[in-house]
Write a protein that holds these residues in place. Structure first.
Motif, PDB file in Angstrom:
ATOM      1  N   LYS A  45       0.755  -1.124  -0.063  1.00 43.34           N
ATOM      2  CA  LYS A  45       0.065   0.082  -0.030  1.00 43.34           C
ATOM      3  C   LYS A  45       0.807   1.311  -0.018  1.00 43.34           C
ATOM      4  O   LYS A  45       2.016   1.223   0.323  1.00 43.34           O
ATOM      5  CB  LYS A  45      -0.820  -0.059   1.407  1.00 43.34           C
ATOM      6  CG  LYS A  45      -1.914  -1.274   1.154  1.00 43.34           C
ATOM      7  CD  LYS A  45      -2.697  -0.909   2.273  1.00 43.34           C
ATOM      8  CE  LYS A  45      -1.948  -1.192   3.759  1.00 43.34           C
ATOM      9  NZ  LYS A  45      -2.995  -1.283   4.815  1.00 43.34           N
ATOM     10  N   CYS A  46       0.215   2.416  -0.074  1.00 42.41           N
ATOM     11  CA  CYS A  46       0.983   3.779  -0.133  1.00 42.41           C
ATOM     12  C   CYS A  46       1.164   3.904   1.303  1.00 42.41           C
ATOM     13  O   CYS A  46       0.863   3.755   2.128  1.00 42.41           O
ATOM     14  CB  CYS A  46       0.009   4.824  -0.500  1.00 42.41           C
ATOM     15  SG  CYS A  46      -0.629   4.801  -2.206  1.00 42.41           S
ATOM     16  N   CYS A  90      -1.529   9.512  -2.908  1.00 41.61           N
ATOM     17  CA  CYS A  90      -0.850   9.296  -1.762  1.00 41.61           C
ATOM     18  C   CYS A  90       0.425  10.000  -1.867  1.00 41.61           C
ATOM     19  O   CYS A  90       1.317  10.094  -0.484  1.00 41.61           O
ATOM     20  CB  CYS A  90      -0.751   7.766  -1.584  1.00 41.61           C
ATOM     21  SG  CYS A  90       0.611   6.926  -2.884  1.00 41.61           S
ATOM     22  N   SER A  91       0.819  10.583  -3.060  1.00 40.57           N
ATOM     23  CA  SER A  91       2.139  11.420  -2.934  1.00 40.57           C
ATOM     24  C   SER A  91       1.619  12.672  -2.243  1.00 40.57           C
ATOM     25  O   SER A  91       2.651  13.342  -1.609  1.00 40.57           O
ATOM     26  CB  SER A  91       2.354  11.938  -4.278  1.00 40.57           C
ATOM     27  OG  SER A  91       1.413  12.824  -4.868  1.00 40.57           O
ATOM     28  N   THR A 145      -1.964   9.887   2.364  1.00 43.87           N
ATOM     29  CA  THR A 145      -2.709   8.731   2.279  1.00 43.87           C
ATOM     30  C   THR A 145      -4.161   8.784   3.169  1.00 43.87           C
ATOM     31  O   THR A 145      -4.617   8.567   4.554  1.00 43.87           O
ATOM     32  CB  THR A 145      -2.074   7.653   3.191  1.00 43.87           C
ATOM     33  OG1 THR A 145      -1.643   7.913   4.413  1.00 43.87           O
ATOM     34  CG2 THR A 145      -0.934   7.055   2.193  1.00 43.87           C
TER      35      THR A 145
END
Length: 479
Positions: A374-375, A415-416, A419
């Motif tokens: 996941k992120c 997600c950058s 999240t």
């Protein structure tokens, strides 16, 4: 020295909080929601309900002490938006507590001065200042202290528990035993992971307590037992899901994950080097207090082994183990001839690494094993002043004519940036906490008091609000 360090660290932390306006992480928002329920008890004058829910409350899968603390602070700060600096500052208390408790423990475990009190830095001063500085500049612990996460408080509470155990073993009186039992009971009501993280160092630190452990266990059980008993089914499911969670990666990746993150993020290279150096210096001294301190620190760090067998892995779970690095560094500082060099070096190097980590984009080195598809959650990162248009939207609604708010093209949050949930999910709680009650409709609406539309940067006009984090603009049209 510790006072000056605290002031400098507090000013830097408050600056970071004041600059960061980005939407909260999804887990963080859940804790804020639980804290809001506790705050409403106090706003309504329901002090008995607040006390009961702090002890026995059902606020989701986590125990209630952390949201109760945040809710009470939020209420004292005047309610309103939880993202303002005075409210967010409550999370700084956990790391301050960890630094103080670890410094007190290092001072208690260091050997006597042996007639060297005329020196500028005594043994106790060198040990306590070094431990204090190392803990106060721990990278991930600082990241957690800037967010609404119970692990931030757990960093301080595990350290306090270890100190309380050593103090109770040394003194052996009723008051210190009661204090230890109370601290352990409250720790279990902060988060379930308190037990596997604290059990080993607490047992080693309190080895001289002997028969006093019975009273400690009774008091701990009377404080935390009722909540766990009434939530037994939920907690069984929680533990089962934690044990079974996570994608399948190699066994080597699982075993190497936490040691790698300890060097990279949880402790950071400065704290790890200071701890290894301090441990070697303390081991050469060979005195009884040093041996006891080394045993406590080793037991503390053995929590990494406990965490390694749980498939669900996040760096934040290991953050409460990192103060052990400060203890080792403090013990080593007490063994040096130039006792001013070790504390000063840890202050300068630790501060430099923390500042660099707090203003540089986060990265994951290739030597840190990947155990989650996941992120990643980014707790240690530069402050982001982009609130994605929420503040200007609330200001526009506050002066708009009656009617609904229409939102067209509300984006997902990559997600950058964070999240978290989609942008639209953050809108209603933001407006409610800002004191604005408006129905929200998706898309466009001819009867909307305010039409909010997200558009690409290429379609921007001078009156649009630029959202640099999303490469979008927000167009607000008031009727």
């Amino acid at each position: 020295m510790r006072v000056l360090l605290t002031i400098a660290w507090m000013l830097g932390s408050l600056w970071w909080l004041s600059e960061d306006q980005v939407i909260r992480d999804g887990d963080e928002e859940g804790h804020v929601g639980a804290a809001e329920l506790m705050r409403l008890h106090l706003e309504g004058g329901q002090y008995g309900a607040f006390a009961w829910d702090t002890w026995r409350g059902d606020l989701g899968e986590y125990p209630p002490v952390y949201p109760a603390l945040v809710g009470a602070w939020w209420w004292l700060a005047g309610s309103g938006l939880p993202g303002v600096t005075p409210v967010r500052a409550v999370n700084l208390l956990g790391l301050l507590l960890a630094a103080w408790a670890t410094a007190q423990l290092a001072q208690r475990l260091c050997p006597p001065d042996n007639g060297a009190r005329k020196k500028r830095w005594s043994v106790a001063t060198a040990a306590s200042v070094t431990a204090f500085a190392v803990v106060l500049t721990l990278p991930l612990a600082n990241g957690l202290a800037r967010h609404f996460m119970p692990e931030g408080l757990l960093v301080g509470w595990v350290a306090l528990s270890v100190y309380a155990a050593a103090r109770a073993a040394d003194r052996g009186d009723t008051n210190s035993t009661i204090f230890l039992g109370t601290v352990l009971g409250a720790g279990l009501l902060i988060k379930q992971t308190f037990l596997p993280l604290a059990i080993l160092p607490v047992m080693v630190a309190g080895m001289g307590l002997r028969s006093g452990w019975l009273g400690v266990l009774i008091l701990t059980g009377s404080i935390a037992g009722p909540w766990y008993w009434s939530h037994l089914a939920d907690q069984t499911n929680y533990i089962s899901s934690s044990i079974q969670a996570g994608p399948q990666f190699s066994q080597a990746a699982h075993l190497g994950y936490y040691p790698a993150t300890m060097l990279h993020l949880v402790g950071g290279p400065v704290a790890v080097v200071a701890a290894v150096t301090g441990g070697l210096l303390a081991g050469r001294r060979g005195q009884a207090p040093m041996r006891r301190g080394l045993a406590i620190a080793l037991a503390w760090l053995l929590g990494l082994v406990i965490l390694a067998v749980i498939p669900k892995k996040y760096p934040r779970l290991a953050a409460p183990l990192a103060p052990a690095l400060g203890l080792l560094a403090g013990l080593g500082a007490a063994c040096t001839r130039r006792r001013d060099l070790f504390p000063v070096a840890t202050v300068l190097c630790g501060t430099g690494w923390l500042v660099w980590s707090s203003v540089s984009p986060p990265t994951d080195p290739t030597w840190v094993p990947r155990v989650d598809g996941k992120c990643p959650q980014r707790w240690l990162r530069p402050p982001n002043p982009d609130d994605l248009g929420l503040a200007v939207l609330a200001k526009t609604l506050a002066s708009a004519s009656p009617g609904p708010l229409a939102v067209d093209g509300a984006p997902e949050i990559p997600c950058s940036i964070q999240t978290t949930h989609p942008w639209i999910n953050h809108l209603d709680p933001y407006l409610r906490r800002a004191g604005i009650e408006r129905p929200v409709v998706p898309g466009t609406a001819p009867d909307a008091a305010v039409q909010a539309t997200f558009l690409p940067l290429t379609e921007a006009t001078p009156n649009d609000v630029v959202l640099p984090s999303l490469d979008l603009v927000l167009r607000l049209q008031a009727r």
